[in-house]
Enzyme design. Sequence first.
Site, short mmCIF file in Angstrom:
data_model
loop_
_atom_site.label_atom_id
_atom_site.label_comp_id
_atom_site.label_asym_id
_atom_site.label_seq_id
_atom_site.Cartn_x
_atom_site.Cartn_y
_atom_site.Cartn_z
N GLY A 148 120.15 0.89 -44.70
CA GLY A 148 119.94 0.20 -45.97
C GLY A 148 119.78 1.22 -47.08
O GLY A 148 120.27 1.04 -48.20
N TYR A 154 117.48 9.68 -46.96
CA TYR A 154 117.46 10.22 -45.59
C TYR A 154 117.96 11.67 -45.55
O TYR A 154 118.62 12.07 -44.60
CB TYR A 154 118.33 9.36 -44.66
CG TYR A 154 117.60 8.17 -44.05
CD1 TYR A 154 116.51 8.38 -43.22
CD2 TYR A 154 118.01 6.87 -44.29
CE1 TYR A 154 115.83 7.30 -42.64
CE2 TYR A 154 117.36 5.79 -43.72
CZ TYR A 154 116.26 6.02 -42.90
OH TYR A 154 115.61 4.96 -42.32
N HIS A 160 112.23 9.95 -46.43
CA HIS A 160 112.25 9.63 -44.98
C HIS A 160 112.53 10.86 -44.12
O HIS A 160 112.24 10.85 -42.93
CB HIS A 160 113.34 8.60 -44.67
CG HIS A 160 113.06 7.22 -45.21
ND1 HIS A 160 111.82 6.81 -45.63
CD2 HIS A 160 113.89 6.15 -45.37
CE1 HIS A 160 111.90 5.55 -46.04
NE2 HIS A 160 113.14 5.12 -45.90
#
Length: 213
Positions: A148, A154, A160
């Site tokens: 998502g 990322y 993250h």
Amino acid sequence: MNVLIIFAHPEPNSLNGVMKDLAAKTLRDNGHEVKISDLYRMRFKAVLDENDFSQRQNAEQFNPMMEQVNAVGTGSLSQDIKDEVEKMKWADMIIFQFPVWWSSPPAILKGWFDRVFLPGVVHNIAEGKMYDTGLLKGKKAMLSFTTGAPKEVYSSEGPHGDLNDIFKFITHNILEVTGLEIIPSIGIYGPAMTSKEHVKEELEKFKERINSL
Ligand SMILES: Cc1cc2nc3c(=O)[nH]c(=O)nc-3n(C[C@H](O)[C@H](O)[C@H](O)COP(=O)(O)OP(=O)(O)OC[C@H]3O[C@@H](n4cnc5c(N)ncnc54)[C@H](O)[C@@H]3O)c2cc1C
């Protein structure tokens, strides 16, 4: 080459479904054999429990790994597990196609590993048969996923962290331990946050990667 695609998305018309179909068609067009385990369509049972074993070594107390070792030896695994083991033995390469849920694969795919990656089939830790001497040595595996979040979320500097690092618990601790050789993962990041044209370009890149396998 024989390729097994493990597909773990509940909706066949999802982007993951498109990627699974595109991979299967591209591989077949290149002369490869393809089998697909569509886990939701198969209603694959995601939990390892006592129903996986038709003959128990110890009927009083359930020890999952001990029963797995026993059932591999006696051939008393449930049929759905035996079918997946056969497909896995047939495959030269396994592609795992899934959406990222909580920075992990969906539970149904974790359940596939729990139930199908059996001691005596994928490794024999007691005899030191793992990694270079794992029982799946000679085969390859690749993760193919969607997120998502966009790629920068990322990345190693993002909140993250790098998803390829997060997925080492799969690529190293689940797949490489069995002797599988890891092919670099393919991810389409944040498809719902970008234009359809950009997703189409990502699908073209995905097709090129599959073509190169
Ligand atoms: C329980 C749960 C936990 C989650 N946790 C995380 C998390 O930890 N991290 C994270 O990043 N995300 C997370 N998500 C989001 C999830 O990763 C994404 O929703 C999923 O990866 C999108 O994949 P899909 O196949 O469902 O896409 P779809 O919803 O089917 O499609 C995504 C987009 O792609 C476009 N598209 C689809 N097909 C095509 C096509 N053929 N051509 C062009 N465009 C197309 C569509 O326009 C759509 O907007 C979570 C979701 C759930 C349900």
